[in-house]
Write an enzyme that holds these catalytic residues in place. Structure first.
Site, PDB file in Angstrom:
ATOM      1  CD  GLU A  71      -1.857 -11.104   2.868  1.00  0.00           C
ATOM      2  OE1 GLU A  71      -2.617 -11.026   3.445  1.00  0.00           O
ATOM      3  OE2 GLU A  71      -1.307  -9.881   2.481  1.00  0.00           O
TER       4      GLU A  71
HETATM    5  C1  ACM Z   1       1.211  -9.958   6.034  1.00  0.00           C
HETATM    6  O1  ACM Z   1       0.814  -9.613   7.280  1.00  0.00           O
HETATM    7  N1  ACM Z   1       0.839 -10.062   4.942  1.00  0.00           N
HETATM    8  C2  ACM Z   1       2.862 -10.112   6.080  1.00  0.00           C
END
Ligand code: ACM
Length: 540
Positions: free
Chosen positions: A348
Site C-alpha cells: 500500500e
Molecule cells: C496489508 O493488508 N496491507 C498487507
C-alpha cells in the site's frame, strides 16, 4: 501397536480419509482392544477411538487402538539424557498438563532408569532423520506414552498432540494408539499488528502460547505503522519515544524495550516458534516521519496519526539520510532477532511513485541481505524486483485481478517463495458476518468455513506447492483493541489456518474438521480463550 504402516517422510502415504477410512479404523480398534487389554494390567483402559480424530491440526497418520494410559501422581516425564532442549519440552509439557489433570508431574532429564511402565518419555533419536525438523511419532498404550523425534522441535510438536489426547476434564486417560506425523509446509505463521493498537509482550505471549498448541511455528510482529512505532531503536530513539506514544483512537500507545523484545524471542524459541519482525516501508511510516523531521522530503515532521486511513505516508526516496535510517533500523532489529527473516512490508505504498518504490525496495532489500537475513515482504514487491530467495506474502483475494496474481507467479519463476495470507480467508480482522463486533469487511465476511476451505498447495495459478513456504493468519488491529477482541477474531479461525499449514491435503475436509474443531471448544475455554461460537460448528 500399528494398524497402519508408518510415515515414509513428510509426503508419504496418508491415513485413510473419508467415512470408509474412519470406519475401518474404528472397527480395527474395537477388535484389538480386548486382545491387548488382557495383558496390560491395572492401567489398561479401553481405547477411545475418537480421541485421535479430534486432534487439530489433523495428524498425517493416526491409528487408535489398544488400552490407554492413565496418568497419576507416580507418572514421570523422562527426557533424553544430555539434552537440555528435550528437558525443556518436558517441563513445558508438565506445566501444560497440570490444569487438566491436577497433577504436578515430575520431569527427569534422563530416559534411562525407571520401569518400562512409568509414564511419558520424550526421546530424541539421531537415526530418525526421516522425521525431519518437526516430525514425530507418538505411541500410547497401557504402560505409558512415548514420543520420538529427530529434533527437539518434533518433540515439542508431539507434546502438543499429547496435550490434546488428555481429556480436558474427567479421568486423565490417554487413549491407546499411535501417531506418525510431520508438517505439509515448513511455515505456519500468525501475525499480530501491535502498531494500530498497542499490545504488551505479556498479551502477545499469551496469544503465541495458545497458537503453539496448534503447531504454529512463526510469529510475525507488525511492529511499525502510521499509528505507532513499537520497538526501541537506540540510534533513532524518538521512533519509539515519540512515535510509539499513541495509537488508533488516540490512546497512549506504547513500545517494547529491547529487553522485552528479547524476552519474547526467548519465549517463542522455547516453543520452537520463529519471530519475524516487520518494519513496514516505504509507506505506513507516519510514526517515523512524525518522530524525525529529517526523514521528510520537506524537512517538516507531520503530527502523529490516530485514524485508520492507509496509503498516505512515504519515506523520502531521494534523500540519502533515508537509507542511513533504513540500515540502522534493520541492523538493530537483525541483532535482536535469531530468525532467518526480516519483513520489510512494501504494501500500500500509494504515496510513493512506482519508480521510486522500486528504487527504495531495491536498497531496502540490500540492507536486509547485508544483515545476513532473508527478505520477506508483502506481495507488491513482486512487481519491483525481488532479490533472489525473497519470500512474498500474498494478501490478495479470490477476486484479485489475474494480472496481479500473475506477477507473483512470475516472481516465483524467478526464484521467489510464497507465504499465503489471502485476505478473504486468512485475515483474522475480517468480520465473521454482519453481526461481528469488532472487525472490518473490506475483504468480505470470513466465516469459519471460508477461512478453512481452500488448498494452499493449489491456491495461486502458476505457483506450485514446492514454491509455497506455507500460510499465515494475520490479525490486524485497527478495530481490535483488547485481548477479548483478539480472542474473538482469531479463535477459532486461526486453528483452521494452522491445519491448512500442517495437515496433508488428503486430510482436509470441512465435515471432519468441524467435528475436530468442536472438540477444541472446551480446551479453548479451559485456556481462558473467549472464542467465537461459530454457528456452523457443533460445539460441545
Ligand atoms: C496489508 O493488508 N496491507 C498487507
Amino acid at each position: 501397536m500399528r494398524l497402519l504402516s508408518g510415515l515414509n517422510g513428510p509426503r508419504g502415504p496418508r491415513r485413510p480419509s473419508g467415512p470408509l477410512g474412519l470406519l475401518a479404523l474404528a472397527v480395527c480398534a474395537a477388535l484389538l482392544v480386548p486382545v491387548s487389554a488382557a495383558g496390560a494390567g491395572q492401567r489398561a483402559r479401553a481405547a477411545d477411538p475418537t480421541a485421535y480424530d479430534r486432534i487439530v491440526p489433523a495428524p498425517a497418520h493416526t491409528a487408535p487402538g489398544g488400552p490407554g494410559y492413565r496418568l497419576d501422581a507416580r507418572t514421570v516425564i523422562r527426557t533424553t539424557a544430555g539434552s537440555a532442549a528435550a528437558r525443556g519440552v518436558g517441563e513445558l509439557l508438565a506445566r501444560a498438563l497440570r490444569p487438566a489433570t491436577g497433577l504436578a508431574l515430575r520431569v527427569s532429564g534422563t530416559d534411562a532408569g525407571g520401569s518400562a511402565a512409568d509414564g511419558i518419555r520424550l526421546r530424541l533419536d539421531a537415526r530418525a532423520a526421516d522425521q525431519g525438523e518437526e516430525g514425530y511419532r507418538l505411541r500410547a498404550d497401557g504402560t505409558g506414552v512415548v514420543i520420538t523425534a529427530y529434533r527437539p522441535a518434533g518433540l515439542f510438536r508431539g507434546a502438543q498432540t499429547l496435550r490434546q489426547l488428555v481429556p480436558v476434564t474427567g479421568r486423565p486417560v490417554v487413549a491407546g494408539g499411535t501417531v506418525a506425523d510431520a508438517p505439509r509446509f515448513p511455515y505456519r505463521g500468525a501475525m499480530i499488528d501491535i502498531a494500530r493498537h498497542f499490545f504488551t509482550v505479556e498479551q502477545v505471549k499469551r496469544y503465541l502460547d495458545r497458537l503453539a498448541l496448534y503447531k504454529v511455528n512463526v510469529l510475525h510482529l507488525h511492529l511499525t505503522d502510521d499509528q505507532g512505532w513499537r520497538l526501541a531503536v537506540d540510534s533513532w530513539p524518538r521512533l519509539a519515544e515519540h512515535g510509539g506514544g499513541t495509537e488508533v483512537g488516540g490512546g497512549p500507545g506504547g513500545y517494547w524495550t529491547k529487553a522485552q523484545y528479547r524476552d519474547l524471542v526467548r519465549y517463542a524459541g522455547e516453543r520452537y516458534v520463529e519471530v519475524v519482525p516487520e518494519i513496514d516501508m516505504p509507506g505506513h511510516v507516519n510514526a517515523a516521519l512524525a518522530s524525525y523531521a529529517e526523514l521528510n522530503c520537506d524537512g517538516v515532521a507531520p503530527a502523529r496519526y490516530t485514524g485508520t486511513k492507509v496509503g498516505f505516508s512515504s519515506l523520502c526516496v531521494a534523500k540519502e539520510r533515508t537509507y542511513e535510517f533504513v540500515a540502522d533500523v534493520l541492523r538493530e532489529v537483525a541483532e535482536l532477532t535469531p530468525g532467518r527473516y526480516l519483513h520489510i512490508g512494501g504494501d500500500e505504498a500509494y504515496a510513493t511513485p512506482h519508480a521510486d518504490y522500486a528504487t527504495f525496495m531495491g536498497r531496502a532489500q540490500q540492507a536486509v541481505v547485508a544483515q545476513g537475513k532473508t527478505v520477506l515482504a508483502w506481495h507488491q514487491l513482486a512487481g519491483a524486483g525481488p532479490v533472489s530467495g525473497t519470500a512474498l506474502q500474498y494478501w490478495g483475494l479470490d477476486r484479485t485481478p489475474a494480472a496481479e496474481k500473475a506477477k507473483v507467479a512470475g516472481a516465483v519463476r524467478a526464484g521467489a517463495k510464497v507465504v499465503l495470507s489471502p485476505a478473504d480467508r486468512a485475515y483474522l480482522d475480517m468480520k465473521y458476518d454482519a453481526a461481528t463486533r469488532p472487525g472490518l469487511s473490506w475483504a468480505g465476511y470470513v466465516p469459519v468455513r471460508r477461512a478453512y476451505e481452500w488448498d494452499p498447495g493449489a491456491y495461486l495459478a502458476g505457483v506450485e506447492e514446492a514454491a509455497v513456504l506455507g500460510v499465515e493468519a494475520a490479525l490486524w488491529t485497527e478495530t481490535v483493541a483488547t485481548t477479548a477482541d483478539a480472542d474473538l477474531m482469531a479463535f477459532p479461525r486461526a486453528l483452521g489456518i494452522a491445519e491448512l499449514g500442517w495437515s496433508p491435503a488428503s486430510a482436509l475436509s470441512w465435515d471432519a474438521y468441524r467435528l475436530r474443531l468442536a472438540a477444541q471448544g472446551p480446551r479453548l475455554t479451559a485456556l481462558g480463550v473467549g472464542y467465537y461460537r461459530a454457528p456452523e460448528v457443533p460445539w460441545a
